[in-house]
Design a protein around this motif. Structure first.
Motif, short mmCIF file in Angstrom:
data_model
loop_
_atom_site.label_atom_id
_atom_site.label_comp_id
_atom_site.label_asym_id
_atom_site.label_seq_id
_atom_site.Cartn_x
_atom_site.Cartn_y
_atom_site.Cartn_z
N ARG A 147 0.83 -1.21 0.00
CA ARG A 147 0.00 0.00 0.00
C ARG A 147 0.86 1.26 0.00
O ARG A 147 0.54 2.23 -0.68
N LYS A 148 1.96 1.23 0.75
CA LYS A 148 2.87 2.37 0.77
C LYS A 148 3.43 2.63 -0.63
O LYS A 148 3.72 3.78 -0.99
N ALA A 149 3.62 1.55 -1.37
CA ALA A 149 4.17 1.67 -2.73
C ALA A 149 3.08 1.99 -3.75
O ALA A 149 3.38 2.13 -4.95
N GLY A 150 1.83 2.13 -3.30
CA GLY A 150 0.74 2.46 -4.21
C GLY A 150 0.16 1.27 -4.94
O GLY A 150 -0.55 1.43 -5.95
N ILE A 151 0.46 0.06 -4.47
CA ILE A 151 -0.08 -1.17 -5.07
C ILE A 151 -1.11 -1.75 -4.11
O ILE A 151 -0.80 -2.05 -2.95
N GLU A 152 -2.33 -1.93 -4.58
CA GLU A 152 -3.39 -2.42 -3.70
C GLU A 152 -3.34 -3.95 -3.58
O GLU A 152 -3.45 -4.66 -4.59
N PRO A 153 -3.19 -4.48 -2.36
CA PRO A 153 -3.24 -5.93 -2.18
C PRO A 153 -4.70 -6.38 -2.09
O PRO A 153 -5.48 -5.81 -1.32
N VAL A 154 -5.08 -7.37 -2.85
CA VAL A 154 -6.49 -7.79 -2.94
C VAL A 154 -6.60 -9.29 -2.74
O VAL A 154 -6.04 -10.07 -3.52
N ASP A 155 -7.29 -9.70 -1.69
CA ASP A 155 -7.48 -11.14 -1.45
C ASP A 155 -8.95 -11.56 -1.48
O ASP A 155 -9.28 -12.69 -1.16
N GLU A 156 -9.83 -10.66 -1.88
CA GLU A 156 -11.26 -10.98 -1.89
C GLU A 156 -11.67 -11.92 -3.02
O GLU A 156 -12.77 -12.45 -3.02
N TYR A 157 -10.77 -12.12 -3.98
CA TYR A 157 -11.09 -13.01 -5.10
C TYR A 157 -10.38 -14.36 -4.98
O TYR A 157 -10.19 -15.06 -5.97
N ALA A 158 -9.96 -14.69 -3.78
CA ALA A 158 -9.21 -15.92 -3.55
C ALA A 158 -9.92 -17.14 -4.15
O ALA A 158 -11.12 -17.34 -3.92
N TYR A 159 -9.20 -17.91 -4.93
CA TYR A 159 -9.63 -19.15 -5.56
C TYR A 159 -10.69 -18.95 -6.64
O TYR A 159 -11.29 -19.92 -7.11
N GLY A 160 -10.90 -17.71 -7.05
CA GLY A 160 -11.78 -17.43 -8.17
C GLY A 160 -11.01 -17.44 -9.48
O GLY A 160 -9.77 -17.46 -9.50
N TYR A 161 -11.72 -17.40 -10.60
CA TYR A 161 -11.07 -17.36 -11.91
C TYR A 161 -10.36 -16.03 -12.08
O TYR A 161 -10.89 -14.96 -11.73
N ILE A 162 -9.16 -16.06 -12.63
CA ILE A 162 -8.35 -14.86 -12.77
C ILE A 162 -9.03 -13.80 -13.61
O ILE A 162 -9.14 -12.63 -13.22
N GLU A 163 -9.49 -14.17 -14.81
CA GLU A 163 -10.07 -13.18 -15.70
C GLU A 163 -11.32 -12.54 -15.11
O GLU A 163 -11.53 -11.33 -15.23
N THR A 164 -12.14 -13.35 -14.45
CA THR A 164 -13.34 -12.81 -13.81
C THR A 164 -12.96 -11.86 -12.68
O THR A 164 -13.55 -10.78 -12.54
N ALA A 165 -11.99 -12.26 -11.88
CA ALA A 165 -11.53 -11.42 -10.78
C ALA A 165 -10.95 -10.11 -11.29
O ALA A 165 -11.22 -9.04 -10.73
N ALA A 166 -10.17 -10.19 -12.36
CA ALA A 166 -9.55 -9.00 -12.93
C ALA A 166 -10.60 -8.02 -13.43
O ALA A 166 -10.51 -6.80 -13.19
N LEU A 167 -11.62 -8.53 -14.11
CA LEU A 167 -12.68 -7.67 -14.62
C LEU A 167 -13.51 -7.07 -13.48
O LEU A 167 -13.90 -5.90 -13.53
N SER A 168 -13.77 -7.88 -12.47
CA SER A 168 -14.54 -7.39 -11.32
C SER A 168 -13.77 -6.29 -10.60
O SER A 168 -14.34 -5.25 -10.21
N TYR A 169 -12.47 -6.50 -10.42
CA TYR A 169 -11.66 -5.47 -9.77
C TYR A 169 -11.67 -4.20 -10.61
O TYR A 169 -11.81 -3.09 -10.08
N TYR A 170 -11.52 -4.34 -11.92
CA TYR A 170 -11.47 -3.18 -12.81
C TYR A 170 -12.78 -2.38 -12.74
O TYR A 170 -12.76 -1.14 -12.70
N ARG A 171 -13.92 -3.10 -12.72
CA ARG A 171 -15.21 -2.42 -12.62
C ARG A 171 -15.28 -1.61 -11.33
O ARG A 171 -15.69 -0.45 -11.33
#
Length: 208
Positions: A147-171
């Motif tokens: 977070r200090k480096a400006g990169i958001e750590p996200v664990d809410e999509y654990a064990y989900g499909y990558i592409e779906t998680a990526a799109l959901s995060y982007y939305r």
């Protein structure tokens, strides 16, 4: 070597061409069919999930493209602990969808149950151009440093499909920008050590 005996105990005569040709090979067609079906079902489920998530972006008028780092052990899922990742897959995400663009090899952060500060710094440098990193799990210390480096750590999509998680995060990212919950930050270039980046579709030997 273990398959044909030990030194001084040569079993090569047991594996002659004649013997191999005489062996009756039995295939369990039902198991093979069940495996194929499970693979196809998994592909169909992944595609359907991706299409559903893409529909939620319909009507979004944004030309923003972001990079996301993903900790994965394979299977197209966000299924690796941040501290256990030896590499991160990088996805470019936009209203057009999510696209795998390469992966970054990093030093293992968690060794013997303890985090290595130098390794963490290297990981952050390697994904510095990413807005967020999607992980199955992450400890408090690396979460804070990211977070200090400006990169958001996200664990809410654990064990989900990558592409779906990526799109959901982007939305969600676009929605937060709209309401002013976050500000868009220009990401710097990643500092990748020699041989640690492999572009999608490129052989490892071509990595720079």
């Amino acid at each position: 070597a273990d398959a044909v005996g030990l030194l001084g105990e040569d079993r090569g005569a047991e594996f002659t061409t004649e013997r191999i040709e005489s062996i009756e090979i039995r295939y369990d067609s039902k198991k093979r069919e069940a495996y194929r079906n499970s693979v196809e079902e998994e592909r169909a489920a992944r595609k359907a999930a991706r299409e559903r998530e893409l529909l939620t972006l319909a009507g979004e008028n944004s030309d923003r493209k972001i990079l996301l780092a993903v900790a994965t052990k394979g299977g197209g899922k966000v299924n690796e602990h941040f501290g256990h990742a030896k590499e991160f897959q990088i996805y470019e995400v936009s209203t057009a969808g999510s696209k795998f663009v390469g992966h970054r090899r990093v030093d293992l952060y968690c060794q013997g149950g303890y985090g290595e500060e130098d390794a963490l710094a290297g990981v952050i440098r390697a994904i510095n151009d990413c807005v967020a990193v999607l992980v199955a799990k992450i400890g408090a210390c690396p979460k804070e440093e990211l977070r200090k480096a400006g990169i958001e750590p996200v664990d809410e999509y654990a064990y989900g499909y990558i592409e779906t998680a990526a799109l959901s995060y982007y939305r969600g990212y676009l929605e937060r920008l709209k309401i002013g919950a976050i500000a868009e930050v220009e990401r710097g270039d990643a500092m990748i050590r020699q041989g640690a980046f492999v572009e999608a579709g490129a052989p490892a030997s071509a990595a720079a």
